[in-house]
Enzyme design. Structure first.
Site, mmCIF file in Angstrom:
data_model
loop_
_atom_site.group_PDB
_atom_site.id
_atom_site.type_symbol
_atom_site.label_atom_id
_atom_site.label_comp_id
_atom_site.label_asym_id
_atom_site.label_seq_id
_atom_site.Cartn_x
_atom_site.Cartn_y
_atom_site.Cartn_z
ATOM 1 N N GLY A 37 0.936 -1.216 -0.157
ATOM 2 C CA GLY A 37 -0.018 -0.120 0.104
ATOM 3 C C GLY A 37 0.893 1.281 -0.101
ATOM 4 O O GLY A 37 2.251 1.114 -0.005
ATOM 5 N N LYS A 57 4.813 -4.752 9.149
ATOM 6 C CA LYS A 57 4.611 -3.766 8.045
ATOM 7 C C LYS A 57 5.938 -3.027 8.141
ATOM 8 O O LYS A 57 6.237 -2.478 9.272
ATOM 9 C CB LYS A 57 3.360 -2.900 8.385
ATOM 10 C CG LYS A 57 3.073 -2.009 7.334
ATOM 11 C CD LYS A 57 1.787 -1.102 7.768
ATOM 12 C CE LYS A 57 1.254 -0.083 6.595
ATOM 13 N NZ LYS A 57 0.055 0.178 6.797
ATOM 14 N N ASP A 162 -10.368 4.920 5.425
ATOM 15 C CA ASP A 162 -10.128 4.090 4.051
ATOM 16 C C ASP A 162 -10.721 2.965 4.292
ATOM 17 O O ASP A 162 -10.171 1.798 3.986
ATOM 18 C CB ASP A 162 -8.274 4.152 3.840
ATOM 19 C CG ASP A 162 -7.930 3.929 2.496
ATOM 20 O OD1 ASP A 162 -9.048 3.867 1.508
ATOM 21 O OD2 ASP A 162 -7.129 3.262 2.220
#
Length: 293
Positions: A37, A57, A162
């Site tokens: 992303g 991440k 989002d």
């Protein structure tokens, strides 16, 4: 704010400040890429000591704007660290919230690394739609859980910003009879729901502008995005697109009449996708919608 203060304190308790890259790699075993992303790549992995599944991440430090002082030292801290701690808590809250919990995070030179829980028997909603038929009862279950999750996030002043199928995980129990909705990727979020913001989420789910500066309100934006998610589940892989919707709203809903779902389901969708944000149902009103009764 008490929650913000608690989250800031908790931030230091899960911070691996004294560990370098070698220490981190010895504590967590990384495997395949599972997500990509705008705010970083995510890998599957597990904790070396006990094989607990984790998601790892990597956030480029150049994208991080926040400075927090931990034990008197300044560190660049991704906003999503704070948002996850406010919403889901730390390692002690693993599995207790719809939001994925943060287990660890550390500063590795050019990158900030977040270690998050990774539920087993879990797929994102896009993959789940590809492999499972979404009958109306299942649609309803997913949407009810999403509305509940959004109500809770807003109650602690977290605006995810989002909400989309890619950021929703479907966790199945061992018998594959029951599902649980989990919410991931707070990279676009804000720590207040009351103020208006420039939207930083996915453009396809961008609500209609409320002024020329493209400033959006948190609650109506979340409701609009929930409508986009429901549309995606109703029609399959075709992604909702606000601009196409605005070009011909009536045809959009006429096309959906061919679906074998109840009028309550379609009405719920209409209530989410009301172009006038003042007339759009609130999250609390959606929770009381006849479709859920």
């Amino acid at each position: 704010d008490q929650r913000l203060g608690d989250a800031t304190k908790r931030m230091s308790s899960v911070f691996m400040a004294t560990k370098g890259a070698d220490d981190f790699k010895s504590e967590y075993i990384q495997s395949s890429l599972i997500g990509r992303g705008g705010f970083g790549n995510v890998y599957a992995g597990h904790r070396a000591a006990d094989s607990v599944p984790v998601a790892i991440k990597y956030v480029p430090k150049k994208l991080v704007k926040n400075v927090q002082y931990i034990n008197g030292e300044p560190y660049m801290v991704p906003n999503e660290v704070l948002l996850m701690l406010v919403t889901a808590g730390g390692p002690e809250s693993k599995g207790k919230s719809a939001a994925i919990a943060l287990l660890d995070w550390c500063d590795l030179d050019e990158q900030i690394v977040l270690v998050m829980e990774r539920p087993v028997n879990c797929r994102n909603l896009v993959s789940y739609m590809d492999q499972c038929p979404l009958q109306e009862a299942l649609l309803k279950d997913i949407m009810r859980q999403l509305v509940d999750a959004a109500i809770y996030m807003h109650s602690v002043e977290v605006f995810h910003q989002d909400i989309k199928c890619d950021n929703i995980l479907i966790e199945e129990d061992e018998e594959l009879k029951n599902i649980r909705v989990r919410v991931i990727d707070f990279g676009s979020g804000y720590l207040t729901i009351q103020k208006q913001h420039s939207l930083a989420g996915t453009v396809f789910y961008e609500p209609p502008m409320i002024n020329k500066q493209k400033i959006y309100e948190g609650s109506p934006t979340t409701v609009w995005q929930l409508g986009g998610v429901l549309y995606d589940m109703l029609v399959g892989r075709k992604r909702f697109n606000t601009q196409l919707f605005l070009l011909d709203e009536s045809k959009f809903f006429d096309d959906l009449k061919e679906l074998t779902v109840s009028e309550d389901c379609l009405n719920f969708l209409r209530m989410c996708l009301n172009i006038n944000s003042k007339e759009r149902l609130t999250l609390e009103e959606l929770r009381k919608h006849p479709w859920f009764q």
